[in-house]
Design a protein around this motif. Structure first.
Motif, mmCIF file in Angstrom:
data_model
loop_
_atom_site.group_PDB
_atom_site.id
_atom_site.type_symbol
_atom_site.label_atom_id
_atom_site.label_comp_id
_atom_site.label_asym_id
_atom_site.label_seq_id
_atom_site.Cartn_x
_atom_site.Cartn_y
_atom_site.Cartn_z
ATOM 1 N N PHE A 1 0.848 -1.193 0.000
ATOM 2 C CA PHE A 1 0.000 0.000 0.000
ATOM 3 C C PHE A 1 0.883 1.242 0.000
ATOM 4 N N ALA A 2 0.376 2.315 -0.628
ATOM 5 C CA ALA A 2 1.181 3.525 -0.789
ATOM 6 C C ALA A 2 0.992 4.518 0.339
ATOM 7 N N THR A 3 -0.226 4.581 0.894
ATOM 8 C CA THR A 3 -0.556 5.598 1.884
ATOM 9 C C THR A 3 -1.545 5.043 2.894
ATOM 10 N N THR A 4 -1.769 5.798 3.965
ATOM 11 C CA THR A 4 -2.777 5.457 4.959
ATOM 12 C C THR A 4 -3.566 6.702 5.331
ATOM 13 N N SER A 5 -4.793 6.499 5.785
ATOM 14 C CA SER A 5 -5.588 7.612 6.292
ATOM 15 C C SER A 5 -5.384 7.810 7.789
ATOM 16 N N ASP A 6 -4.681 6.874 8.445
ATOM 17 C CA ASP A 6 -4.546 6.862 9.900
ATOM 18 C C ASP A 6 -3.356 7.728 10.334
ATOM 19 N N LEU A 7 -3.644 8.833 11.005
ATOM 20 C CA LEU A 7 -2.591 9.762 11.381
ATOM 21 C C LEU A 7 -1.653 9.181 12.430
ATOM 22 N N ALA A 8 -2.169 8.334 13.319
ATOM 23 C CA ALA A 8 -1.292 7.710 14.312
ATOM 24 C C ALA A 8 -0.239 6.845 13.630
ATOM 25 N N ALA A 9 -0.630 6.142 12.570
ATOM 26 C CA ALA A 9 0.326 5.335 11.814
ATOM 27 C C ALA A 9 1.346 6.222 11.102
ATOM 28 N N GLY A 10 0.872 7.347 10.578
ATOM 29 C CA GLY A 10 1.795 8.277 9.942
ATOM 30 C C GLY A 10 2.808 8.835 10.927
#
Length: 448
Positions: free
Chosen positions: A187-196
Motif C-alpha cells: 500500500f502507498a498511503t494510509t488515512s490513519d494519522l497515528a500510523a503516519g
C-alpha cells in the motif's frame, strides 16, 4: 489521552502483561523443579497457510523487537501479580529481575514464508523464552495476516496505488499496526494519522459524505473544499447524482481538478461513465479513486476499468477473511541437563490430531530453479547442504538480549516486493490453490 495510550514511542509502557497466565504458572513450576535455567530453543511457524493462499508474508518483526525490549515487570505489574496471587514470592523476585538475555533469529521482515518455515527462533533459558510466547504470536499473527492480504491486493492492483483506510473498522491500536503491515504489503498511503506519526507512512484524506451534506448544496461543498485545499483535491461525487456531481466538480475546480472519488454503485460501470464525462469536460488529467468494501477480488475485477487508485478498509484490516496467520510458538530443542554446556536434544509434540511438529533447531533456505525463481523452501537441522550455502533465510535479530537488526520500514517494503517477484508467477493467482512452492525437510525431518 497521551501518546503512550496510542502505542507511540513516548513513555512506552511495559509489554510484560501481554502474556497468558499459563506462561507464569509454567515459570513458577520450572523454578521450583530446577529446570527453568535449561537452555531452550523455541520456534515460530505455521503448519498451513490460510485456505487458498499461495504464500505468507512476515510482518511485525520490528514491533516484536520493540515488545521484547519493553518486556519488563515494573512495580505496578508485580503488585498486580502479587495481589491476584498469580505467582509466589520466589517467582515475583525472579520476574522483578527479568531481562531477556538470549538470542533471536528470524526471517527478515517482508520476506515470504510457507508451511513449516521457522519464521522466528528464540534461544535462551526456558524461563526467559517461554514468557515471550503470547506477545510474539499476537504481533506476528496479526501483522502477517494483514500484510498477506495487502500483498494480494497490491498484486491485483498492479501499478495503481492503494490507500489504507480501515482505522474505523478495527481496534484503534490494531489500526496502527494494520497500516504498518499494509505499507509492507505494497500500500502507498494510509488515512490513519497515528500510523503516519509512529511509522512515517505517507498519509492522505479529503472529505466524507458528511461534508457534502453539511452544506446547502453540492456546489457549496465543493467550493469550500477547493477554496481550502486547492484544485488538486479529491472530490467525493456519489452523495446524490454522480453525473451532476462530476459536472459541478469540474465547473468549480476547473479541468485541473485532482481527482474524484466513487464510493458506491457498480464501480466498473460508473468508472467508465465518469471517465468519459471527465474527458468530455476537458478534465483529462483528473484521476478516479474508488472505494466501497474492496478486496483483492474486487480490485482484480476492476483491472480493465479507468481507475487510478483504490481505497481499502474493512477487508484489509480483517485479513480479507483470514485475520490470523495461525502461527504457533513451540519448544523444539532443550539441553539434556541443567549443565551450562549440556548438548541440545530435539523435542516435539507427537500426538495425533494434526498438531505434530518437527523437533530440532532449524535452518531454512530457498532453493532456486535454473531461471533464478524460487522452487522449494528447504528446512533442516544439522549442517546446511553445500548447494544451499548463501541461501540462508534466517538473520540475527537479537544477540545477548540486545537488538541488532532495526531497519527502516521502506527497506522492509522493498524486501517484500523483491521476495514476491522472486516467486513463480502463479503466486499472484487469486484462484484457490496450494502454496506456490513446496516445503522440503532435510536431515530426516518430515512434514508437520
Amino acid at each position: 489521552m497521551n501518546t503512550a495510550d496510542l502505542g507511540l514511542p513516548v513513555d512506552v509502557p511495559s509489554t510484560a502483561l501481554f502474556t497468558d497466565q499459563y506462561e507464569l504458572t509454567m515459570l513458577r513450576a520450572a523454578l521450583k523443579a530446577g529446570t527453568a535455567g535449561r537452555r531452550s530453543v523455541f520456534e515460530v511457524f505455521t503448519r498451513r497457510l490460510p485456505d487458498g493462499r499461495r504464500y505468507g508474508v512476515v510482518a511485525g518483526t520490528g514491533r516484536v523487537l520493540d515488545a521484547v525490549e519493553n518486556f519488563r515487570f515494573d512495580a505496578d505489574v508485580l503488585r498486580f501479580l502479587r495481589e491476584k496471587d498469580i505467582v509466589d514470592g520466589e517467582t515475583l523476585d525472579w520476574l522483578g529481575r527479568y531481562r531477556f538475555s538470549g538470542d533471536i533469529w528470524g526471517y527478515p521482515e517482508g520476506e515470504v514464508y510457507f508451511p513449516g518455515s521457522p519464521i522466528m527462533r528464540v534461544e535462551g533459558t526456558f524461563a526467559e523464552c517461554v514468557l515471550l510466547e503470547t506477545v510474539i504470536l499476537s504481533i506476528l499473527n496479526h501483522d502477517s495476516a494483514i500484510a498477506a492480504a495487502a500483498s494480494r491486493m497490491s498484486s491485483a492492483a498492479g501499478d495503481r496505488p492503494l490507500i489504507e483506510m480501515g482505522a474505523r473498522r478495527t481496534h484503534e491500536l490494531a489500526a496502527v499496526a494494520a497500516a504498518r503491515s499494509a505499507y509492507i504489503g505494497g500500500f502507498a498511503t494510509t488515512s490513519d494519522l497515528a500510523a503516519g506519526f509512529r511509522y512515517n507512512i505517507p498519509t492522505v484524506g479529503t472529505s466524507a459524505h458528511a461534508f457534502t451534506l453539511l452544506h446547502d448544496n453540492e456546489r457549496d461543498a465543493f467550493r469550500a473544499q477547493v477554496d481550502s485545499l486547492g484544485a488538486g483535491t479529491t472530490l467525493l461525487v456519489d452523495t446524490y447524482d454522480v453525473a451532476e456531481a462530476v459536472r459541478t466538480a469540474v465547473e468549480v475546480a476547473g479541468p485541473e481538478l485532482g481527482a474524484v472519488r466513487i464510493d458506491s454503485g457498480d464501480l466498473l460501470l460508473v468508472a467508465h461513465r465518469v471517465r468519459q464525462q471527465l474527458d468530455e469536460l476537458g478534465a483529462t488529467g483528473t484521476k478516479i479513486t474508488v472505494t466501497s468494501d474492496l478486496d483483492e477480488y474486487a480490485i482484480a475485477s476492476l483491472a480493465a476499468a479507468p481507475v487510478d487508485a483504490y481505497g481499502v478498509g474493512t477487508q484489509l484490516v480483517t485479513g480479507s477473511g483470514h485475520p490470523t496467520a495461525s502461527m504457533v510458538y513451540k519448544l523444539v530443542a532443550r539441553a539434556e541437563s541443567g549443565e551450562e554446556r549440556a548438548p541440545l536434544v530435539p523435542v516435539a509434540k507427537k500426538s495425533s490430531g494434526g498438531k505434530t511438529s518437527v523437533g530440532g533447531r532449524k535452518w531454512a533456505a530457498r532453493r532456486l530453479d535454473a531461471e533464478g525463481y524460487a522452487e522449494a523452501e528447504v528446512v533442516g537441522t544439522g549442517p546446511m547442504p553445500d548447494d544451499l550455502a548463501g541461501r540462508q533465510l534466517l538473520v540475527e535479530l537479537v544477540k545477548g538480549g540486545e537488538v541488532v537488526a532495526r531497519e527502516p520500514l521502506d527497506a522492509v517494503r522493498d524486501r517484500h516486493a523483491a521476495a514476491r517477484a522472486n516467486l513463480p508467477l502463479s503466486a499472484t493467482q487469486l484462484s484457490r490453490g496450494e502454496p506456490v512452492i513446496p516445503t522440503e525437510y532435510a536431515h530426516g525431518g518430515s512434514g508437520s
